[in-house]
Design a protein around this motif. Structure first.
Motif, PDB file in Angstrom:
ATOM      1  N   LEU A 181      14.806  20.734  19.066  1.00 35.38           N
ATOM      2  CA  LEU A 181      15.100  19.272  19.034  1.00 35.38           C
ATOM      3  C   LEU A 181      15.997  19.006  17.637  1.00 35.38           C
ATOM      4  O   LEU A 181      16.797  18.423  17.585  1.00 35.38           O
ATOM      5  CB  LEU A 181      13.723  18.436  19.102  1.00 35.38           C
ATOM      6  CG  LEU A 181      12.990  18.399  20.061  1.00 35.38           C
ATOM      7  CD1 LEU A 181      11.678  17.491  19.810  1.00 35.38           C
ATOM      8  CD2 LEU A 181      13.797  17.438  21.149  1.00 35.38           C
ATOM      9  N   ALA A 182      15.410  19.676  16.372  1.00 37.89           N
ATOM     10  CA  ALA A 182      16.088  19.576  15.173  1.00 37.89           C
ATOM     11  C   ALA A 182      17.517  20.345  15.133  1.00 37.89           C
ATOM     12  O   ALA A 182      18.615  19.394  14.873  1.00 37.89           O
ATOM     13  CB  ALA A 182      15.375  20.311  14.079  1.00 37.89           C
ATOM     14  N   ALA A 213      -1.943  13.907  10.698  1.00 35.36           N
ATOM     15  CA  ALA A 213      -1.852  14.658   9.690  1.00 35.36           C
ATOM     16  C   ALA A 213      -2.908  14.967   8.673  1.00 35.36           C
ATOM     17  O   ALA A 213      -2.998  15.904   8.127  1.00 35.36           O
ATOM     18  CB  ALA A 213      -0.629  14.325   9.189  1.00 35.36           C
ATOM     19  N   GLY A 214      -3.753  13.826   8.825  1.00 33.26           N
ATOM     20  CA  GLY A 214      -4.927  14.091   7.686  1.00 33.26           C
ATOM     21  C   GLY A 214      -4.093  13.898   6.505  1.00 33.26           C
ATOM     22  O   GLY A 214      -4.921  14.510   5.464  1.00 33.26           O
ATOM     23  N   ASP A 215      -3.241  13.051   6.311  1.00 31.96           N
ATOM     24  CA  ASP A 215      -2.488  13.147   4.946  1.00 31.96           C
ATOM     25  C   ASP A 215      -1.615  11.822   4.732  1.00 31.96           C
ATOM     26  O   ASP A 215      -0.742  11.611   5.522  1.00 31.96           O
ATOM     27  CB  ASP A 215      -1.683  14.528   4.886  1.00 31.96           C
ATOM     28  CG  ASP A 215      -0.639  14.619   3.744  1.00 31.96           C
ATOM     29  OD1 ASP A 215      -0.820  13.836   2.833  1.00 31.96           O
ATOM     30  OD2 ASP A 215       0.157  15.599   3.535  1.00 31.96           O
ATOM     31  N   PRO A 216      -2.056  10.969   3.831  1.00 28.28           N
ATOM     32  CA  PRO A 216      -1.141   9.776   3.571  1.00 28.28           C
ATOM     33  C   PRO A 216       0.193  10.249   3.198  1.00 28.28           C
ATOM     34  O   PRO A 216       1.324   9.141   3.168  1.00 28.28           O
ATOM     35  CB  PRO A 216      -1.867   9.193   2.457  1.00 28.28           C
ATOM     36  CG  PRO A 216      -2.548  10.177   1.666  1.00 28.28           C
ATOM     37  CD  PRO A 216      -2.990  11.328   2.561  1.00 28.28           C
ATOM     38  N   ARG A 229       5.903  15.094  10.550  1.00 31.55           N
ATOM     39  CA  ARG A 229       6.210  16.510  10.897  1.00 31.55           C
ATOM     40  C   ARG A 229       7.734  16.676  11.495  1.00 31.55           C
ATOM     41  O   ARG A 229       8.306  17.718  11.024  1.00 31.55           O
ATOM     42  CB  ARG A 229       5.238  17.304  11.491  1.00 31.55           C
ATOM     43  CG  ARG A 229       5.376  18.528  11.738  1.00 31.55           C
ATOM     44  CD  ARG A 229       4.234  19.039  12.537  1.00 31.55           C
ATOM     45  NE  ARG A 229       4.237  18.861  14.133  1.00 31.55           N
ATOM     46  CZ  ARG A 229       4.282  19.456  15.113  1.00 31.55           C
ATOM     47  NH1 ARG A 229       4.954  20.741  14.566  1.00 31.55           N
ATOM     48  NH2 ARG A 229       4.535  19.286  16.348  1.00 31.55           N
ATOM     49  N   TYR A 230       7.884  15.758  12.458  1.00 35.71           N
ATOM     50  CA  TYR A 230       9.192  15.789  13.187  1.00 35.71           C
ATOM     51  C   TYR A 230      10.435  15.651  12.033  1.00 35.71           C
ATOM     52  O   TYR A 230      11.398  16.184  11.843  1.00 35.71           O
ATOM     53  CB  TYR A 230       9.369  14.851  14.272  1.00 35.71           C
ATOM     54  CG  TYR A 230       8.540  15.092  15.373  1.00 35.71           C
ATOM     55  CD1 TYR A 230       9.279  14.870  16.752  1.00 35.71           C
ATOM     56  CD2 TYR A 230       7.312  15.477  15.533  1.00 35.71           C
ATOM     57  CE1 TYR A 230       8.736  15.216  17.936  1.00 35.71           C
ATOM     58  CE2 TYR A 230       6.440  15.773  16.566  1.00 35.71           C
ATOM     59  CZ  TYR A 230       7.168  15.513  17.869  1.00 35.71           C
ATOM     60  OH  TYR A 230       6.482  15.908  19.046  1.00 35.71           O
ATOM     61  N   ILE A 231      10.226  14.443  11.284  1.00 39.73           N
ATOM     62  CA  ILE A 231      11.200  14.161  10.258  1.00 39.73           C
ATOM     63  C   ILE A 231      11.512  15.178   9.336  1.00 39.73           C
ATOM     64  O   ILE A 231      12.675  15.500   9.026  1.00 39.73           O
ATOM     65  CB  ILE A 231      10.826  12.734   9.784  1.00 39.73           C
ATOM     66  CG1 ILE A 231      10.992  11.625  10.503  1.00 39.73           C
ATOM     67  CG2 ILE A 231      11.791  12.473   8.426  1.00 39.73           C
ATOM     68  CD1 ILE A 231      10.207  10.380  10.012  1.00 39.73           C
ATOM     69  N   ARG A 232      10.506  15.793   8.745  1.00 40.38           N
ATOM     70  CA  ARG A 232      10.641  16.778   7.852  1.00 40.38           C
ATOM     71  C   ARG A 232      11.395  18.007   8.512  1.00 40.38           C
ATOM     72  O   ARG A 232      12.124  18.708   7.631  1.00 40.38           O
ATOM     73  CB  ARG A 232       9.234  17.354   7.277  1.00 40.38           C
ATOM     74  CG  ARG A 232       8.635  16.247   6.274  1.00 40.38           C
ATOM     75  CD  ARG A 232       7.365  16.908   5.531  1.00 40.38           C
ATOM     76  NE  ARG A 232       6.377  17.461   6.409  1.00 40.38           N
ATOM     77  CZ  ARG A 232       5.297  16.552   7.052  1.00 40.38           C
ATOM     78  NH1 ARG A 232       5.506  15.512   6.929  1.00 40.38           N
ATOM     79  NH2 ARG A 232       4.509  17.247   7.728  1.00 40.38           N
TER      80      ARG A 232
END
Length: 477
Positions: free
Chosen positions: A289-290, A349-352, A315-318
């Motif tokens: 995709l990227a 993500a368990g991550d803010p 995750r997709y954006i990164r």
């Protein structure tokens, strides 16, 4: 050629051309003429036929929604909030959605309700993925919105006879004919007198379209300079069906046919080869995709209802995937959808820190604009369309206003929208849609839903009533 000036807006989310990024610009003047922005900055010295006092207002670019189904989804309110087929990995696509489908009489009210809600939440450009229906173009033009008309077509229909096996009824010639009709409809849209309609090529779902139809439709999109969108990687059932047929994941199969690219949009794109629900021997989908520049249209609400989530938009954006936001289902409230997108991402993500509000707002503006091949929407810059919202940043739910966009998205929502403009025309003011009768359409849809509900047993494979499938919250005494 009248000019309107928003004088001394307290804040603008303006486009910094040198940085190619949105920026907070306080004390800004914004002028527009004939639907186009002619000045964004401080110290406007030109003339103006109309002046809007910008004190207490934030001017925000219109939101770009790249995936929506206005002709059907509003009718499902109350029916589909809590149900998903347990034998089909909790999707509602195959067993339930077909039996609650709006009839021809209900469709115009569905559209008016959806478009009204979208306008009220600051959407100025919409991709309407619908099956063609009578009066569609004029109905969209009535809203005053900028709409990418996206008539869907397919080679097969899906159905289930037992709630745990999905079957397909194929008619490839009918799919080809439907594509030809869709392309003619797109041509008519682009010639519409409103000047606000444009088109997209949309084979409906990856599992209901023959390979030939996918390739031909993609070629037509490229030839006509249009975006191309398909529902793919949207259910576990679909993932298994495509791997069974082709030995490749949905994303892998599309890539093998050369169908991914900068004007290709994947509706949903959740079930990749590294999603916990669909692990595959490859781990290439996200990179595909990227690397191809493909956009993913992210619509979290419809999946969150079933306990399903993307892993995760941050995750997709990164990884470099262009992301856009859509409202696949009711409520058609873009600000609500954006807020949920952020919360789902952070919980998955368990991550803010997995994504920022900058990422989110970019997806809802310039990310969507890029997917549609437009550089004149989704930003406040000279030469762009005069599509924007006026946000009341004195509203109690905005304050304290350390970061007004965060306060808008995570707290105030559409309650703080003072007005919405499309092409320089005001279409929303003080919480009221000026172009459509939202209340009348909602009342009509309420009656239509009763009619649809009465026919559910005839359409359901098990002949269940609507009340049996979707029990009310409390017993009616």
């Amino acid at each position: 050629m009248a000019t309107t000036l928003i004088k001394n807006a307290e804040l603008a989310v303006a486009w910094d051309t040198s940085e190619k990024a949105h920026t907070y610009a306080p004390d800004t003047d914004i002028a527009f003429t004939d639907g186009t922005l002619t000045f964004v900055g401080r110290g406007y010295e030109g003339t103006a036929d109309t002046v809007i006092d910008g004190r207490g207002l934030m001017v925000m670019p219109g939101l770009v929604n790249i995936h929506s189904h206005p002709s059907s989804e509003p009718l499902n309110k109350g029916f589909l909030d809590e149900i998903g087929s347990p034998g089909l990995y909790n999707s509602s696509l195959y067993e339930y959605m077909p039996i609650f489908r709006a009839d021809a009489d209900a469709v115009p009210s569905c559209v008016r309700v959806a478009l009204s809600e979208l306008l009220l939440s600051g959407v100025t450009t919409l991709a309407d993925l619908s099956m063609a229906h009578p009066g569609w173009l004029d109905l969209l033009a009535e809203a005053g919105m900028r709409v990418c008309i996206a008539p869907m077509f397919r080679s097969a229909r899906w159905f289930t006879k037992n709630g745990h096996v999905v079957e397909y009824e194929w008619d490839e010639k009918a799919g080809e004919k439907a594509m030809e009709e869709a392309l003619r409809l797109v041509e008519r849209a682009e010639q519409h007198e409103s000047g606000r309609l444009f088109g997209m090529v949309v084979p409906a779902q990856i599992d209901t379209c023959a390979a030939g139809l996918l390739k031909e439709s993609n070629q037509e999109a490229k030839k006509r300079g249009l975006s191309w969108q398909i529902h793919a990687a949207q259910s576990v059932v679909e993932f298994h069906e495509i791997t069974r047929r082709h030995g490749m994941t949905p994303i892998g199969w599309l890539d093998s046919m050369g169908l991914l690219g900068e004007r290709s949009i994947i509706g949903h794109g959740i079930f990749l080869d590294d999603h916990p629900s669909t692990p595959w021997h490859t781990k290439d989908d996200l990179n595909r995709l990227a690397e191809t520049g493909t956009t993913v249209a992210h619509c979290p609400t419809v999946f969150a209802r079933r306990g399903i989530a993307m892993k995760d938009i941050g995750r997709y954006i990164r990884r470099g995937v262009n992301m856009g936001i859509g409202t696949d289902t009711y409520p058609h409230n873009m600000l609500d959808e954006m807020r949920l997108a952020a919360h789902i991402a952070r919980t998955q993500a368990g991550d803010p820190r997995t994504m920022t509000t900058t990422d989110l707002f970019n997806a809802a503006t310039i990310g969507g604009a890029k997917a549609l091949g437009r550089d004149d929407i989704g930003r406040l810059a000279v030469g762009c369309k005069a599509d924007f919202s006026l946000v009341d940043i004195t509203h109690p739910m905005i304050r304290p206003a350390y970061d007004p966009l965060r306060s808008l998205i995570y707290a105030a929502g559409d309650r703080a929208l003072k007005a919405v403009f499309v092409d320089g025309n005001k279409v929303v003011e003080d919480g009221e849609v000026l172009t459509m009768d939202y209340r009348q359409a909602a009342a009509h849809l309420n009656e239509a839903q009763k009619r649809i509900a009465s026919g559910v047993p005839q359409r359901d494979w098990a002949h269940r009533s609507a009340e049996k499938i979707a029990p009310p919250t409390f017993h009616w005494s």
